[in-house]
Design a protein around this motif. Structure first.
Motif, PDB file in Angstrom:
ATOM      1  N   GLU A  20     -99.706 -72.786 -35.883  1.00 15.90           N
ATOM      2  CA  GLU A  20    -100.348 -73.815 -35.076  1.00 15.90           C
ATOM      3  C   GLU A  20     -99.729 -73.945 -33.699  1.00 15.90           C
ATOM      4  N   GLY A  21    -100.564 -74.342 -32.743  1.00 15.57           N
ATOM      5  CA  GLY A  21    -100.149 -74.624 -31.384  1.00 15.57           C
ATOM      6  C   GLY A  21    -101.257 -75.412 -30.725  1.00 15.57           C
ATOM      7  N   GLY A  22    -101.068 -75.745 -29.456  1.00 14.72           N
ATOM      8  CA  GLY A  22    -102.094 -76.474 -28.720  1.00 14.72           C
ATOM      9  C   GLY A  22    -102.825 -75.530 -27.776  1.00 14.72           C
ATOM     10  N   PHE A  23    -104.150 -75.456 -27.906  1.00 13.73           N
ATOM     11  CA  PHE A  23    -104.913 -74.490 -27.117  1.00 13.73           C
ATOM     12  C   PHE A  23    -106.095 -75.150 -26.409  1.00 13.73           C
ATOM     13  N   LEU A  24    -106.346 -74.730 -25.182  1.00 15.52           N
ATOM     14  CA  LEU A  24    -107.487 -75.218 -24.418  1.00 15.52           C
ATOM     15  C   LEU A  24    -108.756 -74.528 -24.897  1.00 15.52           C
ATOM     16  N   LYS A  25    -109.847 -75.268 -24.949  1.00 17.86           N
ATOM     17  CA  LYS A  25    -111.139 -74.700 -25.347  1.00 17.86           C
ATOM     18  C   LYS A  25    -111.813 -74.057 -24.143  1.00 17.86           C
ATOM     19  N   GLU A  26    -112.652 -73.074 -24.417  1.00 12.40           N
ATOM     20  CA  GLU A  26    -113.487 -72.413 -23.407  1.00 12.40           C
ATOM     21  C   GLU A  26    -112.669 -71.899 -22.223  1.00 12.40           C
ATOM     22  N   SER A 176     -91.079 -75.084 -34.512  1.00 12.88           N
ATOM     23  CA  SER A 176     -91.347 -75.934 -35.665  1.00 12.88           C
ATOM     24  C   SER A 176     -92.313 -75.233 -36.614  1.00 12.88           C
ATOM     25  N   PRO A 177     -91.960 -75.091 -37.893  1.00 11.63           N
ATOM     26  CA  PRO A 177     -92.840 -74.390 -38.837  1.00 11.63           C
ATOM     27  C   PRO A 177     -94.221 -75.011 -38.970  1.00 11.63           C
ATOM     28  N   ASP A 178     -94.318 -76.351 -38.826  1.00 10.09           N
ATOM     29  CA  ASP A 178     -95.622 -76.995 -38.985  1.00 10.09           C
ATOM     30  C   ASP A 178     -96.350 -77.204 -37.657  1.00 10.09           C
TER      31      ASP A 178
END
Length: 203
Positions: A20-26, A176-178
């Protein structure tokens, strides 16, 4: 393909133990024609350059400023970024079409905005790792106080075109694993990687 690179073992080579990570759409969408950029050049451009153009334009509009009215003005651009992994795979020399160098250069992030809008103030791309955006804001404020510019765009951008940072930090057991950041907590267990972009208009 998170399933292909995932392995819960942090010692697994070429793998990530978090999915998991934080990703921008489009992130692949861009109205190149709006900015007078050819399709070929747009394809070579790092998404960070595209995002900075779009968000700088939006920031000016939301400030009540018509972007093209700033042409030839003493407006500075200060952008925080810690590099790019866009199209970093080995593609060979045949892909060199005149836009690859500028499309991937982090230094071009600030210059792309200045050039497109015709700004005459300082243009800097700043890399101080996690503090890059804050340092860009500090430098913009300092430039305004010293009269180096009358208006300034200050912000930062980060995208992840490949899973390289996840794989690299897995080997260091630094993430972080989660996929959740727990800053200042007794349960803190590593960093989380995310994309983002933001620009402030300062005067």
């Amino acid at each position: 393909d998170t399933s292909a690179i995932y392995d819960p073992d942090p010692d697994a080579e070429g793998k990530s133990y978090t999915q998991e990570g934080g990703f921008l759409k489009e992130i692949d969408t861009f109205d190149a024609g709006f900015f007078g950029i050819s399709p070929r050049e747009a394809h070579a451009m790092d998404p960070q350059q595209r995002l900075m153009l779009e968000v700088s334009w939006e920031a000016l509009e939301r400030s009540g400023i018509k972007p093209y009215e700033l042409r030839d003005s003493l407006t500075g651009v200060y952008v925080g970024s810690i590099g790019t992994d866009y199209r970093q795979q080995n593609e060979g020399l045949s892909v060199m079409d005149g836009y690859q160098a500028t499309g991937r250069a982090t230094s071009v992030l600030s210059g792309r905005v200045s050039y497109t809008l015709g700004l005459q103030g300082p243009a800097m791309t700043i890399d101080t790792a996690c503090s890059s955006s804050l340092v860009s804001l500090h430098l913009a404020c300092t430039a305004l106080r010293h009269g180096e510019c009358n208006l300034a765009l200050a912000g930062g951008v980060q995208t992840m075109a490949t899973p390289a940072i996840f794989v690299e930090m897995s080997r260091l057991r630094a993430q972080s694993p989660d996929g959740r950041c727990k800053s200042f907590s007794d349960n803190a267990d590593g960093a989380t990687w995310s994309e983002g972009v933001g620009v402030l208009v300062l005067k």
